[in-house]
Enzyme design. Structure first.
Site, PDB file in Angstrom:
ATOM      1  N   LYS A  28       0.854  -1.195   0.000  1.00 49.39           N
ATOM      2  CA  LYS A  28       0.000   0.000   0.000  1.00 49.39           C
ATOM      3  C   LYS A  28       0.883   1.236   0.000  1.00 49.39           C
ATOM      4  O   LYS A  28       1.920   1.277   0.668  1.00 49.39           O
ATOM      5  CB  LYS A  28      -0.901  -0.018   1.242  1.00 49.39           C
ATOM      6  CG  LYS A  28      -1.790   1.201   1.400  1.00 49.39           C
ATOM      7  CD  LYS A  28      -2.782   1.028   2.530  1.00 49.39           C
ATOM      8  CE  LYS A  28      -2.135   0.965   3.892  1.00 49.39           C
ATOM      9  NZ  LYS A  28      -3.128   0.845   4.974  1.00 49.39           N
ATOM     10  N   LYS A  89      -7.608  -5.712  -1.574  1.00 47.83           N
ATOM     11  CA  LYS A  89      -8.317  -4.860  -0.625  1.00 47.83           C
ATOM     12  C   LYS A  89      -9.006  -3.712  -1.356  1.00 47.83           C
ATOM     13  O   LYS A  89      -8.376  -2.978  -2.116  1.00 47.83           O
ATOM     14  CB  LYS A  89      -7.344  -4.313   0.430  1.00 47.83           C
ATOM     15  CG  LYS A  89      -6.802  -5.386   1.363  1.00 47.83           C
ATOM     16  CD  LYS A  89      -5.711  -4.841   2.258  1.00 47.83           C
ATOM     17  CE  LYS A  89      -6.178  -3.724   3.149  1.00 47.83           C
ATOM     18  NZ  LYS A  89      -5.087  -3.141   3.954  1.00 47.83           N
TER      19      LYS A  89
END
Length: 245
Positions: A28, A89
């Site tokens: 991320k 995600k």
């Protein structure tokens, strides 16, 4: 036993995290938003580089911050799923069309993509019955995580522990993996682990406080040591959510 997820901002940070054996390594980019995405080519390269490591943690990757429109969310999710990560995600906010996005992602889940819904506690009401947990389960999602879109305040500022525990219980009742994240500190670990989520997620705590800073090995060691000392929690009785129309 509650596991832990460590978010890394780039490939160089992976080697700093691996020795502490997180359960999930989360790819991320914190400088690009709450769920800022790595370049898909870099994600695929990380998957290839770690493939030979039999003790590697599972890999998750975020799709980036997108408006709640199927035409924005679905292509981004497909792009990340194609990299070969274990979990994809996807952030969900109440504004826009989150239900339509969930339904549009069902075919991708049916194809085998392990989708994790990230629900933002600072955007959704503090009541699990307001969350689309039943719809996520029906669409074939693998899990649901409660996080924060803003990082000024931590998760427990927005939802109290009773509300967080109800979220964990409700998601587990729908056979979803559960996660709690959002500017968590080491001091939050005992109380949150007692709620028996499957995972606690960390970024800022691994950087010494500021999520956009680099990984601090000493901070990582503190988080890993605290997680390793956790007792096996007894989860609360599951509570089903009413079906949403």
């Amino acid at each position: 036993m509650t596991g832990w997820l460590a978010s890394v901002a780039n490939a160089a940070e992976i080697s700093l995290i691996l020795p502490t054996a997180p359960d999930i390594l989360d790819l991320k980019d914190p400088a690009a938003g709450a769920l800022g995405a790595w370049d898909a080519g870099d994600i695929a390269a990380a998957v290839r580089d770690l493939a030979a490591n039999q003790q590697r943690p599972r890999l998750s990757a975020t799709i980036g911050d997108h408006p709640m429109r199927p035409d924005a969310v679905l292509p981004a999710a497909r792009r990340i799923a194609a990299t070969g990560v274990d979990f994809v995600k996807i952030g969900f906010a109440p504004d826009g069309a989150p239900d339509r996005c969930i339904d549009a992602l069902a075919p991708l889940a049916a194809e085998g993509a392990r989708l994790i819904a990230v629900l933002f506690a600072d955007l959704w009401p503090g009541d699990p019955c307001c969350l689309p947990i039943d719809r996520l389960a029906a669409a074939g999602f693998r899990g649901a995580m409660l996080d924060t879109s803003g990082k000024r305040h931590g998760l427990r500022h927005h939802w109290n522990d009773a509300q967080l525990g109800a979220f964990v219980s409700c998601a587990k009742a729908h056979h979803l993996l559960t996660g709690l994240a959002g500017s968590l500190r080491v001091s939050d670990i005992p109380a949150l682990s007692a709620l028996a989520p499957d995972y606690l997620g960390f970024r800022g705590a691994l950087c010494g406080g500021e999520r956009t800073a680099g990984i601090d090995p000493q901070a990582v060691t503190r988080v890993a040591a605290c997680m390793a000392k956790l007792p096996i929690a007894t989860p609360p009785p599951p509570r089903s959510l009413p079906v949403r129309s």
